[in-house]
Design a protein around this motif. Structure first.
Motif, mmCIF file in Angstrom:
data_model
loop_
_atom_site.group_PDB
_atom_site.id
_atom_site.type_symbol
_atom_site.label_atom_id
_atom_site.label_comp_id
_atom_site.label_asym_id
_atom_site.label_seq_id
_atom_site.Cartn_x
_atom_site.Cartn_y
_atom_site.Cartn_z
ATOM 1 N N ASN A 80 0.849 -1.187 0.000
ATOM 2 C CA ASN A 80 0.000 0.000 0.000
ATOM 3 C C ASN A 80 0.881 1.231 0.000
ATOM 4 N N ALA A 81 0.412 2.263 -0.629
ATOM 5 C CA ALA A 81 1.124 3.537 -0.698
ATOM 6 C C ALA A 81 0.101 4.652 -0.772
ATOM 7 N N SER A 82 0.351 5.722 -0.038
ATOM 8 C CA SER A 82 -0.549 6.876 -0.065
ATOM 9 C C SER A 82 0.268 8.153 -0.008
ATOM 10 N N GLN A 83 -0.182 9.168 -0.686
ATOM 11 C CA GLN A 83 0.459 10.478 -0.717
ATOM 12 C C GLN A 83 -0.632 11.516 -0.542
ATOM 13 N N GLY A 84 -0.432 12.483 0.396
ATOM 14 C CA GLY A 84 -1.487 13.451 0.647
ATOM 15 C C GLY A 84 -0.956 14.811 1.037
ATOM 16 N N MET A 85 -1.846 15.773 1.015
ATOM 17 C CA MET A 85 -1.524 17.146 1.407
ATOM 18 C C MET A 85 -2.634 17.649 2.308
ATOM 19 N N SER A 86 -2.241 18.356 3.386
ATOM 20 C CA SER A 86 -3.228 18.949 4.281
ATOM 21 C C SER A 86 -2.999 20.456 4.337
ATOM 22 N N PHE A 87 -4.110 21.171 4.478
ATOM 23 C CA PHE A 87 -4.047 22.629 4.464
ATOM 24 C C PHE A 87 -4.714 23.174 5.731
ATOM 25 N N GLY A 88 -4.383 24.422 6.053
ATOM 26 C CA GLY A 88 -5.024 25.066 7.187
ATOM 27 C C GLY A 88 -4.430 24.628 8.506
ATOM 28 N N ARG A 89 -5.237 24.659 9.528
ATOM 29 C CA ARG A 89 -4.791 24.368 10.887
ATOM 30 C C ARG A 89 -4.635 22.857 11.067
ATOM 31 N N SER A 90 -3.452 22.447 11.447
ATOM 32 C CA SER A 90 -3.163 21.020 11.639
ATOM 33 C C SER A 90 -2.099 20.884 12.708
ATOM 34 N N ILE A 91 -1.824 19.673 13.088
ATOM 35 C CA ILE A 91 -0.864 19.396 14.158
ATOM 36 C C ILE A 91 0.498 19.110 13.558
ATOM 37 N N ASP A 92 1.481 19.794 14.072
ATOM 38 C CA ASP A 92 2.860 19.530 13.691
ATOM 39 C C ASP A 92 3.290 18.228 14.361
ATOM 40 N N VAL A 93 3.669 17.250 13.527
ATOM 41 C CA VAL A 93 3.999 15.933 14.082
ATOM 42 C C VAL A 93 5.265 15.968 14.919
ATOM 43 N N VAL A 94 6.055 17.062 14.809
ATOM 44 C CA VAL A 94 7.305 17.156 15.576
ATOM 45 C C VAL A 94 7.062 17.814 16.920
ATOM 46 N N SER A 95 6.469 19.017 16.876
ATOM 47 C CA SER A 95 6.250 19.758 18.122
ATOM 48 C C SER A 95 4.918 19.449 18.768
ATOM 49 N N ASN A 96 4.074 18.779 18.031
ATOM 50 C CA ASN A 96 2.723 18.455 18.502
ATOM 51 C C ASN A 96 1.902 19.721 18.783
ATOM 52 N N ASP A 97 2.308 20.821 18.145
ATOM 53 C CA ASP A 97 1.571 22.069 18.267
ATOM 54 C C ASP A 97 0.721 22.281 17.021
ATOM 55 N N TYR A 98 -0.288 23.098 17.187
ATOM 56 C CA TYR A 98 -1.104 23.455 16.043
ATOM 57 C C TYR A 98 -0.352 24.461 15.185
ATOM 58 N N VAL A 99 -0.340 24.198 13.906
ATOM 59 C CA VAL A 99 0.301 25.103 12.954
ATOM 60 C C VAL A 99 -0.680 25.360 11.816
ATOM 61 N N ASN A 100 -0.462 26.403 11.135
ATOM 62 C CA ASN A 100 -1.311 26.759 10.002
ATOM 63 C C ASN A 100 -0.435 26.805 8.761
ATOM 64 N N GLN A 101 -0.232 25.655 8.144
ATOM 65 C CA GLN A 101 0.635 25.554 6.982
ATOM 66 C C GLN A 101 0.277 24.292 6.190
ATOM 67 N N GLN A 102 0.810 24.231 5.014
ATOM 68 C CA GLN A 102 0.602 23.045 4.157
ATOM 69 C C GLN A 102 1.559 21.945 4.572
ATOM 70 N N ILE A 103 1.019 20.738 4.697
ATOM 71 C CA ILE A 103 1.832 19.583 5.089
ATOM 72 C C ILE A 103 1.687 18.490 4.036
ATOM 73 N N ASN A 104 2.795 18.008 3.517
ATOM 74 C CA ASN A 104 2.819 16.853 2.615
ATOM 75 C C ASN A 104 3.191 15.610 3.431
ATOM 76 N N SER A 105 2.446 14.533 3.182
ATOM 77 C CA SER A 105 2.718 13.300 3.932
ATOM 78 C C SER A 105 2.601 12.096 3.007
ATOM 79 N N ALA A 106 3.244 11.013 3.410
ATOM 80 C CA ALA A 106 3.216 9.763 2.633
ATOM 81 C C ALA A 106 3.306 8.586 3.585
ATOM 82 N N ASN A 107 2.662 7.482 3.185
ATOM 83 C CA ASN A 107 2.710 6.230 3.955
ATOM 84 C C ASN A 107 2.946 5.077 2.992
ATOM 85 N N TYR A 108 3.815 4.159 3.361
ATOM 86 C CA TYR A 108 4.118 2.994 2.546
ATOM 87 C C TYR A 108 4.114 1.761 3.441
#
Length: 470
Positions: A68-96
């Motif tokens: 399985n493979a997935s590629q996605g983009m999130s916009f607006g308010r989301s959680i920063d996976v590093v700081s675990n804080d809410y950020v308002n930016q575009q995030i690109n993510s992928a899972n394999y």
């Protein structure tokens, strides 16, 4: 009328039209039919389908492997996976990921399904052979029927030829005043009846050629011409006993073998249904990784020392404290490094224990047992129907043989009677009515004898079909 008869003869007899090169033998007709008949082709596809099902049943024992493979983009308010804080930016993510599982035990369901599929494959193979044998028999019967109708047309043509010659002679005698006009017209009426028989025989011949062409799947029946050499029309007494044919058919007839295999398949289906009562043990393994565009590390940067208000007393003197101000630089983690760092693996065993499933397994087993019992009855019924069909076919063969023997005596008697009537009529000693009666009796006897000959050949071929010696 004579013009129509002439056209029929030209159309129906390839020997007259010198079209000898395109004649088909019986062997060629059978081979062509087996290659082009639609029903046989469909039966072959059913066999191929059963073979695929059997191969799949065996392949179900192998482990599966899925990626399985997935590629996605999130916009607006989301959680920063590093700081675990809410950020308002575009995030690109992928899972394999990769996952695999295999069944270690499920009540022998897989093994019994393989056996069931193997029996069904054998049943389909026997049914394919049955369809080919049935087609072969039908082609033989249709082939012989065409030959029979050709012979009938020849006899009717010969009858009309004899009558036409008598009409010609009587016309001469009437003109000479030797006979009455009514005598000539009585015979002309017989000639018209003979010509009508030719038309009927021609139509029957064309119809039989159409039936044979349809079995062969020929595009145009008019081009079908048959080779008569190699066809044994000698009448011999059938020597195989009916009990021997029944015994052979019960063990060798493809339809009976198919019934036996389907009965065994139904018994295996009962075992497949019972496997639902047992626990299922499976082995599972997986591996995966992730990527995020906001994943980053903080690395040391520049540093400085700042004086604070705090102090320490050393040897009675106050000394201010300095603290180090370390700066950190946020650095994104590369794609390849994230894939490697986030790699995870899993292996495990999974057991599913059936406790209560609304009696579905119990009812499936009950239905499977009913289907198995029905398959037993179906086999018994097929055996009974086969026995009845063979006994009836054997009786028909014996009746046909006896009928042929009687007609053989009849044709000899009527031949002599017609010969004597013809001599008397030509000498003027017999009446036209006597001549016509004697001629019709002889003509009918010849036609009946020919039909009886081919009818007996039909009956013996059917018995050969049941004992597998076509």
């Amino acid at each position: 009328m004579q013009r129509k008869i002439f056209i029929y003869i030209l159309m129906l007899f390839p020997a007259i039209t010198n079209a000898q090169n395109s004649k088909m033998t019986l062997k060629e007709c059978i081979a062509y039919a087996l290659e082009h008949n639609v029903q046989v082709k469909q039966s072959e596809l059913q066999q191929q389908t059963a073979e695929v099902n059997w191969k799949q049943a065996k392949a179900n024992q192998l482990p599966n492997l899925n990626g399985n493979a997935s590629q996605g983009m999130s916009f607006g308010r989301s959680i920063d996976v590093v700081s675990n804080d809410y950020v308002n930016q575009q995030i690109n993510s992928a899972n394999y990921g990769l996952s695999s599982s295999t069944i270690l035990f499920n009540g022998l369901q897989l093994q019994n399904t393989i056996k069931q599929a193997a029996y069904l494959l054998s049943a389909n193979r026997m049914e394919y052979e049955q369809d080919k044998n049935t087609l072969t028999l039908n082609v033989i019967l249709a082939y012989l029927l065409v030959l029979n109708n050709e012979d009938i047309l020849v006899l009717n043509t010969q009858q009309a030829t004899v009558t036409r010659e008598q009409v010609r002679l009587l016309d001469i005698r009437m003109k000479e005043g030797a006979i009455a006009t009514a005598t000539l017209y009585d015979l002309k009426g017989q000639l018209a009846a003979d010509e009508m028989l030719i038309l009927n025989a021609g139509n029957a011949l064309e119809t039989s050629k159409i039936n044979l062409a349809q079995l062969l799947n020929l595009p145009d029946y008019r081009s079908l011409q048959l080779e008569r050499t190699g066809i044994d029309t000698e009448i011999k007494k059938y020597m195989t006993a009916v009990a021997e044919i029944i015994e052979t058919a019960n063990t060798q007839f493809p339809l009976m073998k198919s019934s036996e295999y389907r009965t065994k398949a139904a018994m295996q289906f009962v075992k497949v249904a019972k496997s639902g009562f047992y626990p299922q043990l499976s082995f599972n393994a997986s591996a995966g990784t992730t990527y995020s565009s906001v994943a980053s590390n903080f690395i040391p940067g520049s540093s400085s020392f700042a004086q604070t208000e705090d102090y320490v007393i050393v040897n009675g003197n106050k000394s201010n404290l300095f603290v180090k101000d370390q700066q950190f630089i946020k650095q994104s983690i590369g794609y390849g490094k994230q894939i490697n760092n986030n790699l995870n693996q899993y292996i495990g065993l999974n057991m599913r224990i059936p406790i209560f499933n609304s009696f579905s397994t119990k009812n499936r087993v009950t239905l499977a047992k009913i289907a198995s019992k029905n398959a037993d009855y179906e086999m018994l019924n097929n055996r009974l129907l086969l026995k009845q069909a063979i006994e009836q076919a054997y009786l028909n063969m014996e009746t046909s043989y006896n009928r042929h023997s009687i007609l053989e005596q009849q044709i000899a008697a009527y031949q002599e009677s017609f010969r004597a009537a013809e001599i008397r009529f030509n000498a003027g000693a017999g009446t036209v009515v006597e001549y016509i009666i004697a001629k019709n009796n002889y003509d009918r006897a010849r036609i009946n004898y020919t039909q009886a000959t081919y009818d007996y050949l039909f009956r013996t071929r059917i018995l050969d079909f049941y004992k597998g010696s076509l």
